[in-house]
Scaffold this motif. Structure first.
Motif, PDB file in Angstrom:
ATOM      1  N   PRO A 145       0.809  -1.225   0.000  1.00  0.00           N
ATOM      2  CA  PRO A 145       0.000   0.000   0.000  1.00  0.00           C
ATOM      3  C   PRO A 145       0.839   1.272   0.000  1.00  0.00           C
ATOM      4  CG  PRO A 145      -0.843  -1.575   1.598  1.00  0.00           C
ATOM      5  CD  PRO A 145       0.467  -2.117   1.114  1.00  0.00           C
ATOM      6  N   TYR A 146       1.953   1.252   0.701  1.00  0.00           N
ATOM      7  CA  TYR A 146       2.813   2.432   0.761  1.00  0.00           C
ATOM      8  C   TYR A 146       3.426   2.735  -0.606  1.00  0.00           C
ATOM      9  CZ  TYR A 146       2.493   1.526   5.776  1.00  0.00           C
ATOM     10  OH  TYR A 146       2.024   1.308   7.050  1.00  0.00           O
ATOM     11  N   LEU A 158       0.727   3.894  -3.104  1.00  0.00           N
ATOM     12  CA  LEU A 158       0.370   5.299  -2.859  1.00  0.00           C
ATOM     13  C   LEU A 158       1.468   6.229  -3.349  1.00  0.00           C
ATOM     14  CD1 LEU A 158      -1.577   7.371  -1.552  1.00  0.00           C
ATOM     15  CD2 LEU A 158      -0.232   7.101   0.549  1.00  0.00           C
ATOM     16  N   LEU A 164      -2.747   4.264   6.453  1.00  0.00           N
ATOM     17  CA  LEU A 164      -2.048   3.080   5.967  1.00  0.00           C
ATOM     18  C   LEU A 164      -1.442   2.292   7.134  1.00  0.00           C
ATOM     19  CD1 LEU A 164      -0.172   4.170   2.721  1.00  0.00           C
ATOM     20  CD2 LEU A 164      -2.348   2.981   2.952  1.00  0.00           C
ATOM     21  N   ARG A 197      -4.142   0.300   8.761  1.00  0.00           N
ATOM     22  CA  ARG A 197      -4.493  -0.853   7.930  1.00  0.00           C
ATOM     23  C   ARG A 197      -3.453  -1.951   8.075  1.00  0.00           C
ATOM     24  NH1 ARG A 197      -2.851  -3.212   3.344  1.00  0.00           N
ATOM     25  NH2 ARG A 197      -4.415  -4.139   1.956  1.00  0.00           N
ATOM     26  N   THR A 198      -2.178  -1.561   8.025  1.00  0.00           N
ATOM     27  CA  THR A 198      -1.110  -2.557   8.078  1.00  0.00           C
ATOM     28  C   THR A 198      -1.131  -3.323   9.392  1.00  0.00           C
ATOM     29  OG1 THR A 198       0.278  -1.226   6.603  1.00  0.00           O
ATOM     30  CG2 THR A 198       1.395  -2.873   7.968  1.00  0.00           C
ATOM     31  N   MET A 222      -0.209  -5.958  -2.697  1.00  0.00           N
ATOM     32  CA  MET A 222      -1.504  -5.880  -2.014  1.00  0.00           C
ATOM     33  C   MET A 222      -2.390  -7.061  -2.391  1.00  0.00           C
ATOM     34  SD  MET A 222      -2.268  -1.772  -2.317  1.00  0.00           S
ATOM     35  CE  MET A 222      -3.894  -1.897  -1.540  1.00  0.00           C
TER      36      MET A 222
END
Length: 205
Positions: A31-32, A35, A80, A83-84, A199
Motif C-alpha cells: 500500500p505504501y 500510494l 495506511l 491498515r497494516t 496488495m
C-alpha cells in the motif's frame, strides 16, 4: 518441572511462533509503494504538462504541486499504518525489518530534498533538482532489493534492478520536460504496479 524450565519452554515456543509467522508472512509494503508511486507519478505528469504548456500554469506552480503531493502522502500515512497493523504478519520480523528499511529511506529522501533546496538557494541554480528523481529511484532500488532478500521474493529483485536502471535512464533525459515524463513512467512501473501486486498477494499466504 521447575519454573526455569517452564520459562525456557515458553520462550522457545514464542521464538518458534515468530519464526513460523515470519516465514509465512506476506510483504506488507504494497500500500505504501502503490500510494507513493501513484501520487508522485501523477504529480510528475502534472509537472511535465506545465512545462510543455498543456496546463496553463505559471512556473512557480511546479513547487506548489510537489509540496501538495508530499503533504497528501504524509496525511495518508496514519491510515495506511492502521491498515497494516490489522494484516496477518504485521508483527513478523520480516515486515518489521522491511518497515525499518523503507522508513529510513523515506527520511533520507526528505533530508536530501532539503539539501538540494539549500544547494539551489545557495547557488541560484535550481537545475540541481534534475538529479533528484534519480536519487529517489536509486533508493527505491535499494529498498526493493532489501525486501526481496528478506522476504525471499525473487520477482522484487527484478523490480530493484529496474529501479537502478531507471535512475540512470531518467538522468539521461534531465534538463527538459522529458525528465518528468520519464520519472512518472518509472514511478508507475516501479512503485504503483509492484505495490498493487503485493496488495493482491497479501491474502494468498
Amino acid at each position: 518441572m521447575t519454573d526455569a524450565q517452564t520459562q525456557i519452554g515458553e520462550d522457545l515456543a514464542y521464538l518458534k511462533t515468530l519464526a513460523e509467522e515470519g516465514r509465512g508472512a506476506p510483504v506488507l509494503a504494497g500500500p505504501y509503494m502503490a500510494l507513493a508511486g501513484g501520487v508522485f507519478g501523477i504529480t510528475s505528469l502534472l509537472a511535465f504538462a506545465i512545462q510543455v504548456g498543456l496546463l496553463p500554469l505559471p512556473a512557480p506552480a511546479l513547487g506548489w504541486i510537489w509540496l501538495a503531493s508530499g503533504l497528501a502522502f504524509a496525511l495518508a500515512l496514519p491510515a495506511l499504518n492502521r491498515r497494516t497493523r490489522t494484516r496477518p504478519g504485521a508483527a513478523s520480523s520480516l515486515n518489521e525489518s522491511i518497515g525499518v528499511v523503507w522508513n529510513q529511506a523515506g527520511i533520507a529522501i526528505w533530508v536530501l530534498f532539503v539539501a538540494v533546496m539549500a544547494a539551489g538557494y545557495r547557488t541560484s541554480d535550481w537545475g540541481v533538482f534534475n538529479v533528484f528523481p534519480s536519487i529517489i529511484l536509486a533508493l527505491y532500488g535499494l529498498c526493493w532489493m532489501a525486501a526481496a532478500h528478506l522476504g525471499r521474493t525473487h520477482w522484487l529483485r527484478r523490480v530493484g534492478v529496474g529501479s537502478f536502471i531507471a535512475a540512470v535512464a531518467v538522468a539521461a533525459v534531465a534538463g527538459g520536460p522529458l525528465l518528468w515524463l520519464a520519472y512518472a513512467v518509472a514511478l508507475f512501473a516501479l512503485g504503483l504496479a509492484p505495490g498493487l501486486i503485493l496488495m493482491r498477494q497479501e491474502g494468498r499466504r
